[in-house]
Design a protein around this motif. Structure first.
Motif, PDB file in Angstrom:
ATOM      1  N   VAL A   1       0.486  -1.045   0.164  1.00  0.00           N
ATOM      2  CA  VAL A   1       0.090   0.447   0.213  1.00  0.00           C
ATOM      3  C   VAL A   1       0.676   1.562  -0.302  1.00  0.00           C
ATOM      4  N   ALA A   2       2.480   1.464   0.907  1.00  0.00           N
ATOM      5  CA  ALA A   2       2.980   2.210   0.698  1.00  0.00           C
ATOM      6  C   ALA A   2       3.279   2.749  -0.414  1.00  0.00           C
ATOM      7  N   GLU A   3       4.152   1.764  -1.569  1.00  0.00           N
ATOM      8  CA  GLU A   3       3.917   1.399  -2.436  1.00  0.00           C
ATOM      9  C   GLU A   3       3.426   2.247  -4.139  1.00  0.00           C
ATOM     10  N   GLY A   4       1.897   2.864  -2.910  1.00  0.00           N
ATOM     11  CA  GLY A   4       0.711   2.931  -4.087  1.00  0.00           C
ATOM     12  C   GLY A   4       0.214   1.506  -5.001  1.00  0.00           C
ATOM     13  N   LYS A   5       0.287   0.407  -4.343  1.00  0.00           N
ATOM     14  CA  LYS A   5      -0.829  -0.930  -4.838  1.00  0.00           C
ATOM     15  C   LYS A   5      -1.895  -1.548  -3.744  1.00  0.00           C
ATOM     16  N   LYS A   6      -2.777  -2.069  -4.587  1.00  0.00           N
ATOM     17  CA  LYS A   6      -4.055  -2.636  -3.504  1.00  0.00           C
ATOM     18  C   LYS A   6      -3.463  -4.027  -2.567  1.00  0.00           C
ATOM     19  N   ALA A   7      -3.705  -4.255  -1.763  1.00  0.00           N
ATOM     20  CA  ALA A   7      -3.398  -5.265  -0.240  1.00  0.00           C
ATOM     21  C   ALA A   7      -4.855  -5.303   0.063  1.00  0.00           C
TER      22      ALA A   7
ATOM     23  N   GLU B   1      -6.624   0.778   2.543  1.00  0.00           N
ATOM     24  CA  GLU B   1      -6.198   2.003   2.051  1.00  0.00           C
ATOM     25  C   GLU B   1      -5.442   2.467   2.060  1.00  0.00           C
ATOM     26  N   ARG B   2      -4.946   2.881   3.328  1.00  0.00           N
ATOM     27  CA  ARG B   2      -3.357   3.299   3.858  1.00  0.00           C
ATOM     28  C   ARG B   2      -2.923   2.984   4.868  1.00  0.00           C
TER      29      ARG B   2
END
Length: 116
Positions: free
Chosen positions: A45-51, A80-81
């Motif tokens: 998520v920190a890299e902008g991917k969904k998890a 989400e973040r």
């Protein structure tokens, strides 16, 4: 003899953020300690991917005086973040937001039933 009070402030009000206690998807740190490990999905998520994270999975491992405590997700859902300032190696205060999860519908309904 004189006494002086010394305070060290390594945190600012913008370093971390507080969770919304009414939101079951806001996962907070129950204690003050150093983050020694974050769940891999949080790093995605920190890299902008969904998890996606499941209920009961370890979100983070926090070390306090060489004792490690695990923090588990109370809900299943998409992350989400991360909370502001959350990363490996950071000392996080008690009660601060680790991450925000968009809970699955069944977890939201279960949470509402437990409050009735």
């Amino acid at each position: 003899f004189s006494l002086t009070r010394s305070t060290t402030s390594f945190l600012t009000s913008t370093s971390f953020e507080s969770p919304d206690p009414q939101n079951p998807g806001h996962i907070s740190s129950p204690l003050t300690g150093k983050i020694v490990e974050l769940h891999p999905s949080l790093l995605f998520v920190a890299e902008g991917k969904k998890a996606f994270i499941k209920k009961g999975q370890i979100v983070a491992v926090i070390s306090v005086m060489k004792m490690e405590s695990v923090i588990e997700s109370p809900v299943s859902g998409f992350v989400e973040r991360l909370g502001r300032g959350v990363e490996d190696g950071v000392v996080i205060p008690e009660g601060m937001l680790l991450c925000v999860v968009e809970p699955e519908l069944e977890d939201v309904v279960g949470s509402l039933k437990s409050h009735l």
